[in-house]
Design an enzyme around this catalytic site. Structure first.
Site: not given
Length: 381
Positions: A73-74, A203, A239, A325
């Protein structure tokens, strides 16, 4: 070692066993690079990635071509906000967000301020909500992007995104939502929700760490933030994490099937936990709206208790006092401070977040443990 009861699902979720089983072949048998289209190994990987893209798109009511896979998400948030700002700054430099957003949004906005952006940070009401009128008052002729999270990670409050995004659409302003805590918990249909950019992470919905996605509505301009191969329709080079993407796809499909029943079950357990604590522990208070919130989340303040000592003493349950976080920060939660809590109450607040593997057998012992620990700490202080 006896592990405590896990009540910190908003920080991260365990990988669902079905997700893991789906991923495993892509570490070994089907290990190809999805960009290697000249042989069966690469084609098998590419097919798996596109199948996962369809699964993620189906969960949120999007088209597969509107899904870009990222590392989480970041990265999705950075790509959405920075990428759109770079692509559209010729139209204006004003952004609007909310002070209770995740740091991934706030720090990205602070970064853009150093590059000439003007950012308005809206302050929510005491329940953690902002209104259409409040947002409308902040809009300027130079406003190009509005970013409001769908559900708050600390207090679970659900913003009125339908109204807010509709206002942005009326004004010709792009709208981004950080839906990291909402996807898999709330139904989202982007065929009806006028959101232009949406960020999510694997996650948080029983998928693996290190993989996420960004939804980009068709015709929304975006400048890539990393170069080197023109992957993902030239939106995100690198990749592809095929096992992770396969896991995210399977996790999305499971959420699509289980979400409604899961939310109902978790709301019942959450209410049982919350009611038990409020009834048995005096001087407690639920932070944020108790009606417009996620079914799995409650954030409770315990007056007269040192927050750090409280968390260390709650050793039979795994909980937190806010975003993972910010766990190393010594400052009180900026989200709770925005709700006008005192430093002491913000410090002594605990987030309980339940999930797929929480059972009724976990709730009564958790209530008892919290009750005993708070009573002992208050007596010692």
């Amino acid at each position: 070692m006896d592990y405590p009861v896990y009540l910190d699902y908003n920080a991260t979720t365990p990988v669902d066993p079905q997700v893991l089983d789906t991923m495993l072949p892509y570490f070994t048998t089907h290990f190809g690079n999805a960009a290697s289209r000249t042989h069966v190994y690469g084609l098998k990987a590419e097919d798996a990635v596109e199948a996962a893209r369809e699964q993620v798109a189906e969960l949120i009511g999007a088209m597969p071509k509107e899904i870009v896979f990222t590392s989480g998400a970041t990265e999705s948030i950075n790509l959405a906000i920075k990428g759109f700002y770079e692509a559209a700054q010729h139209r204006g430099n004003h952004l609007i967000t909310v002070v209770t957003e995740h740091k991934a949004v706030l720090d990205t906005c602070h970064h853009l301020e150093q590059l000439g952006a003007e950012v308005t940070y809206l302050l929510p009401d005491g329940d953690g909500l902002i209104s259409r009128d409040q947002l409308e008052a902040a809009i300027k002729p130079t406003t190009i992007l509005i970013s409001v999270m769908l559900a708050n990670n600390e207090i679970g409050v659900i913003q009125p995104i339908q109204e807010l995004a509709a206002l942005a659409q009326e004004r010709g302003i792009a709208f981004h939502t950080d839906a990291t805590q909402a996807i898999g918990k709330l139904p989202v249909n982007l065929r009806k929700l006028p959101v232009d950019l949406l960020s999510l992470s694997g996650h948080k919905l029983y998928g693996p760490k290190g993989v996420g996605a960004l939804y980009i509505r068709k015709n929304i301009p975006l400048t890539a933030q990393q170069d080197g191969g023109r992957h993902e329709r030239n939106r995100r080079s690198g990749t592809l994490n095929v096992p992770g993407i396969v896991g995210l796809g399977k996790a999305a499909a499971l959420c699509d099937d289980l979400m409604t029943d899961e939310a109902q079950r978790l709301a019942g357990l959450r209410d049982q936990l919350e009611t038990g604590i409020l009834q048995q522990v005096p001087d407690t208070h639920v932070n944020g709206s108790r009606t417009q919130r996620l079914a799995n989340t409650t954030n409770i303040s315990f007056a007269g208790v040192d927050g750090e000592v409280l968390l260390m003493s709650l050793n039979r349950i795994a909980v937190s006092n806010g975003s993972a976080c910010n766990s190393a920060s010594t400052e009180p939660s900026y989200v709770l401070k925005a709700l006008h809590l005192s430093d002491d109450l913000a410090y002594s607040s605990v987030r309980f977040s339940l999930g797929r593997f929480t059972t009724e057998a976990d709730i009564t012992p958790a209530i008892q443990h919290v009750t005993e620990v708070v009573a002992r700490l208050r007596q010692e202080q």
